[in-house]
Every structure is written in C-alpha cells, then in structure tokens.
Write a protein that holds these residues in place. Structure first.
Motif, PDB file in Angstrom:
ATOM      1  N   THR A  77      26.322  19.778  -1.567  1.00 55.52           N
ATOM      2  CA  THR A  77      27.441  20.721  -1.372  1.00 55.52           C
ATOM      3  C   THR A  77      28.665  20.143  -0.656  1.00 55.52           C
ATOM      4  OG1 THR A  77      26.084  21.676   0.377  1.00 55.52           O
ATOM      5  CG2 THR A  77      26.500  23.052  -1.520  1.00 55.52           C
ATOM      6  N   ASN A 122      32.653  25.591 -25.640  1.00 54.33           N
ATOM      7  CA  ASN A 122      32.091  24.327 -25.131  1.00 54.33           C
ATOM      8  C   ASN A 122      32.259  23.177 -26.127  1.00 54.33           C
ATOM      9  OD1 ASN A 122      31.023  25.318 -22.619  1.00 54.33           O
ATOM     10  ND2 ASN A 122      29.472  26.406 -23.802  1.00 54.33           N
ATOM     11  N   ILE A 173      24.787  16.911 -13.851  1.00 51.98           N
ATOM     12  CA  ILE A 173      24.478  17.183 -12.438  1.00 51.98           C
ATOM     13  C   ILE A 173      23.452  18.316 -12.331  1.00 51.98           C
ATOM     14  CG2 ILE A 173      26.712  16.397 -11.573  1.00 51.98           C
ATOM     15  CD1 ILE A 173      27.505  19.356 -11.209  1.00 51.98           C
ATOM     16  N   VAL A 174      22.878  18.676 -13.480  1.00 49.13           N
ATOM     17  CA  VAL A 174      21.984  19.834 -13.499  1.00 49.13           C
ATOM     18  C   VAL A 174      20.667  19.485 -12.794  1.00 49.13           C
ATOM     19  CG1 VAL A 174      20.859  21.528 -14.962  1.00 49.13           C
ATOM     20  CG2 VAL A 174      23.057  20.531 -15.669  1.00 49.13           C
ATOM     21  N   ALA A 175      20.378  20.183 -11.716  1.00 49.99           N
ATOM     22  CA  ALA A 175      19.224  19.851 -10.883  1.00 49.99           C
ATOM     23  C   ALA A 175      17.924  19.973 -11.675  1.00 49.99           C
ATOM     24  CB  ALA A 175      19.189  20.770  -9.663  1.00 49.99           C
ATOM     25  N   ALA A 209      27.848  20.738 -16.075  1.00 44.24           N
ATOM     26  CA  ALA A 209      27.923  21.339 -14.734  1.00 44.24           C
ATOM     27  C   ALA A 209      27.601  22.824 -14.769  1.00 44.24           C
ATOM     28  CB  ALA A 209      29.309  21.096 -14.138  1.00 44.24           C
ATOM     29  N   VAL A 210      26.541  23.155 -15.531  1.00 39.38           N
ATOM     30  CA  VAL A 210      26.075  24.547 -15.551  1.00 39.38           C
ATOM     31  C   VAL A 210      24.741  24.635 -14.803  1.00 39.38           C
ATOM     32  CG1 VAL A 210      27.216  25.186 -17.716  1.00 39.38           C
ATOM     33  CG2 VAL A 210      24.919  24.172 -17.782  1.00 39.38           C
ATOM     34  N   LYS A 211      24.278  25.841 -14.567  1.00 38.21           N
ATOM     35  CA  LYS A 211      22.994  26.035 -13.888  1.00 38.21           C
ATOM     36  C   LYS A 211      21.841  25.600 -14.819  1.00 38.21           C
ATOM     37  CE  LYS A 211      24.128  28.285  -9.985  1.00 38.21           C
ATOM     38  NZ  LYS A 211      24.397  27.399  -8.845  1.00 38.21           N
ATOM     39  N   PRO A 212      20.726  25.178 -14.234  1.00 38.57           N
ATOM     40  CA  PRO A 212      19.612  24.672 -15.045  1.00 38.57           C
ATOM     41  C   PRO A 212      19.161  25.629 -16.149  1.00 38.57           C
ATOM     42  CG  PRO A 212      19.200  24.263 -12.715  1.00 38.57           C
ATOM     43  CD  PRO A 212      20.465  25.076 -12.788  1.00 38.57           C
ATOM     44  N   PRO A 233      24.375  15.443  -6.761  1.00 36.36           N
ATOM     45  CA  PRO A 233      25.377  15.582  -5.692  1.00 36.36           C
ATOM     46  C   PRO A 233      24.859  16.522  -4.601  1.00 36.36           C
ATOM     47  CG  PRO A 233      25.956  16.948  -7.578  1.00 36.36           C
ATOM     48  CD  PRO A 233      24.569  16.421  -7.833  1.00 36.36           C
ATOM     49  N   GLY A 281      32.342  25.897 -12.535  1.00 35.15           N
ATOM     50  CA  GLY A 281      31.983  26.606 -11.301  1.00 35.15           C
ATOM     51  C   GLY A 281      32.363  25.798 -10.071  1.00 35.15           C
ATOM     52  N   ALA A 282      31.590  25.986  -8.991  1.00 30.35           N
ATOM     53  CA  ALA A 282      31.920  25.363  -7.712  1.00 30.35           C
ATOM     54  C   ALA A 282      31.986  23.840  -7.828  1.00 30.35           C
ATOM     55  CB  ALA A 282      30.867  25.767  -6.680  1.00 30.35           C
ATOM     56  N   MET A 283      30.970  23.243  -8.458  1.00 34.57           N
ATOM     57  CA  MET A 283      30.917  21.783  -8.524  1.00 34.57           C
ATOM     58  C   MET A 283      31.939  21.240  -9.523  1.00 34.57           C
ATOM     59  SD  MET A 283      29.514  19.444  -6.861  1.00 34.57           S
ATOM     60  CE  MET A 283      28.094  19.915  -5.949  1.00 34.57           C
ATOM     61  N   ASP A 322      34.099  27.253 -19.851  1.00 32.99           N
ATOM     62  CA  ASP A 322      33.255  28.118 -19.019  1.00 32.99           C
ATOM     63  C   ASP A 322      33.065  29.426 -19.775  1.00 32.99           C
ATOM     64  OD1 ASP A 322      32.496  28.091 -15.755  1.00 32.99           O
ATOM     65  OD2 ASP A 322      32.600  30.092 -16.660  1.00 32.99           O
ATOM     66  N   ILE A 323      31.975  30.099 -19.444  1.00 33.75           N
ATOM     67  CA  ILE A 323      31.678  31.371 -20.114  1.00 33.75           C
ATOM     68  C   ILE A 323      32.595  32.490 -19.605  1.00 33.75           C
ATOM     69  CG2 ILE A 323      29.907  32.246 -18.501  1.00 33.75           C
ATOM     70  CD1 ILE A 323      28.095  32.628 -20.964  1.00 33.75           C
TER      71      ILE A 323
END
Ligand SMILES: NC(=O)c1ccc[n+]([C@@H]2O[C@H](COP(=O)([O-])OP(=O)(O)OC[C@H]3O[C@@H](n4cnc5c(N)ncnc54)[C@H](OP(=O)(O)O)[C@@H]3O)[C@@H](O)[C@H]2O)c1
Length: 273
Positions: free
Chosen positions: A125, A60, A99-101, A73-76, A123, A14-16, A39-40
């Motif tokens: 934005t 993956n 980097i998953v918040a 680097a996916v969403k939580p 990180p 994604g973006a990151m 990526d999916i």
C-alpha cells in the motif's frame, strides 16, 4: 531507458492503477497521452481522465489493442473473466504485468494461446504515496527486457527487487502484509505512551517519525539492524531496559511467526484459485 516510446495500459483503474499512473507521470517516465486505462466504473474513468489526463475507456480490449505493456490491476476474483474477455486481442510482443495477489504467471498463461511474456509484481500500500516495496518475478516466457520494463514502472512508486516467483508468497507475508504489522506496532507504542500520560497525537507523530527514521537508517547506511541497535544501547541505560521487556514478551519470535502465518495463508489462497 526501458519505457521510451512504450504505451502503457491499465486494466483496472482503482487505487493501485491510479498510484502507478501518477508515479509514472510524476517521474516524467511516460506522457499522459501514452497511458490507457480501462475500468468497469465510468465515474472512475472520468475522474482519472480529469485528474491525470490519460486515455480512458470502458472496453478492456481497446486498452490491450493500444498498449505495448499491459498492467493487470483488478481484484483477484475478476481476473479470470477479464483475461477471457481480452485473450483474442493479446499479442506475443506485448509485456503483461500482473499485480493481482495470489494469481501465478502460469494461471495467466493458461488464458493465452501464445507464449506471451508475463511478469508478476507484489506491491504494497505505501506505493500509493510513492514509498512502496515491490518484488518482481519473471514468468516462464518473460526475458530480461520484460523484467526491466516492470522494474522501471514500479520504481516510480517505491523500491523494487527481483525475486523468483517461488518467493512471492514470502514477499506477500513480509512486505505485502508488512504495513499492517507496522501499524499494530505503532499503535502499541502509542498506547504505551498514552498510558503514561502523553497526548495521543504527540505520541503518534514521535513514534511514526521514529519508525520512518530508523527504516531510513537501515536502508541508507546498509548496516545490519543489530549493529544500529547496539549503537544506541548504552550499558545499563534506558534502551536496554526497553529491549529486555520486548525480549521477555517474545517480540522477535512473534514477528517471525507473523511472516510464516501470512506466507502460509498466501500459499493456501493460491492453491484455492
Ligand atoms: N492496494 C494495494 O495496496 C495492493 C497491494 C498488493 C496487491 N494489490 C493487488 O492489486 C490489484 C488491484 O488492487 P486495488 O487496490 O487497486 O483494487 P481496486 O481499488 O478495487 O481497483 C480495481 C479496479 O478495477 C475495477 N474493475 C472491476 N472489474 C473490472 C473489470 N472486469 N474490468 C475492468 N476494471 C474492473 C474496479 O471497479 P469496481 O470498484 O467498480 O469494482 C476498480 O476500480 C488487486 O488484485 C490486489 O490484489 C493491491
């Protein structure tokens, strides 16, 4: 040179993920043939392959099999199922960087059988423009070499500092959430000038460049901000009149409260995971 000969994989393009791949290539740190992205979304993969020339796959596990360093680097909300999916092909000599918040290294370790090194990075934005502020923390199995690899990768998209993982919630409340604080400040100053009759675009460029320039003064001179402030504050002049208005409104206390509120929220969200 911590990245020499290393194959780097990204789970999530994604973006990151894209910003990191672009930063690594821009800085000549790794060849595109040594970068792997899963990526999916097949359209996303096609775009990344066309634009950046990296190896792409929808699988993956293929990326984990191919790479020495793997960046999560996916969403939580998808990290749990994703780690379950790849755990059987993870190797102890690899370095995982997340980097998953809000997801601690201990949570990530709980998906792996072995003592796989995990490094966590927060990180922000502006990494998308190569101007990020990133903090790196070693998990319990990560050594200095693993941390150096993570720092070398994130140096490609901004400034990087090492902090203990216990400080990452404060990092989230400061530099993670910080861009939004800066946008609100900018908006307020722009509206202030518009209220006095200045065209919005003129005000936007003047104050955004002022913020960038002042930040550069702090970073490049290494001086305390209060000293730099005193240097531009003539007794009885315009700047002290503006500063008095900020102090009367409690500007500094508000900034401190903002960092505390965002840090508390980050801690609360980590507990919910
Ligand atoms: N962006 C920032 O400024 C920033 C700052 C700090 C931390 N972070 C953290 O960085 C992580 C990534 O953020 P981002 O902004 O890059 O998010 P993003 O743009 O949504 O990227 C995540 C990518 O992963 C894909 N994906 C979803 N499920 C997947 C799966 N099971 N396997 C492989 N790929 C999958 C998504 O596809 P779909 O879109 O089709 O779901 C998307 O392309 C997040 O955890 C976020 O907390 C981001």
């Amino acid at each position: 040179m911590p990245l020499r000969g290393q194959k780097i994989g990204f789970l999530g393009g994604g973006a990151m993920g894209e910003a990191l791949v672009a930063g690594l290539l821009r800085n000549g740190l790794v060849a595109s043939s040594s970068l792997y992205v899963s990526d999916i979304n097949p359209d996303r993969l096609e775009y990344l392959q066309d634009k950046l020339g990296v190896n792409v796959t929808i699988d993956n596990s293929e990326v984990v099999k191919a790479a020495d360093i793997i960046i999560l680097a996916v969403k939580p909300q998808v990290i749990g199922p994703l780690l379950k999916e790849v755990s059987s092909v993870v190797r102890v000599e690899q370095t995982f960087i997340s980097i998953v918040a809000g997801v601690t290294t201990d949570i990530i370790h709980s998906f792996f059988d072995d003592s796989v090194p995990v490094v966590r990075v927060m990180p922000n934005t502006p990494c998308l423009l190569g101007e990020g502020a990133c903090a790196v923390s070693a998990g319990k199995y990560a050594n200095e070499e693993n941390v150096k690899k993570a720092m070398a990768i994130f140096a490609a998209v901004g400034k990087v500092l090492a902090v203990p993982e216990s400080m990452l919630d404060i990092v989230t409340g400061l530099s993670g959430s910080g861009p939004a604080y800066m946008y609100v400040l900018l908006e307020g100053f722009i509206d202030g000038a518009v209220r006095l009759g200045m065209p919005r675009d003129t005000a936007r460029v003047l104050i955004a460049q002022t913020m960038a320039g002042a930040a550069k003064m702090v970073l490049e001179t290494g001086e305390h901000p209060s000293k730099l402030k005193d240097m531009v504050t003539t007794p009885g002049g315009t700047t002290i009149a503006g500063l008095f208005a900020l102090e009367e409104g409690g500007a500094r206390a508000l900034m401190m409260k903002a960092v505390a509120a965002a840090t508390d929220r980050s801690r609360e969200m980590s507990r919910l995971k």
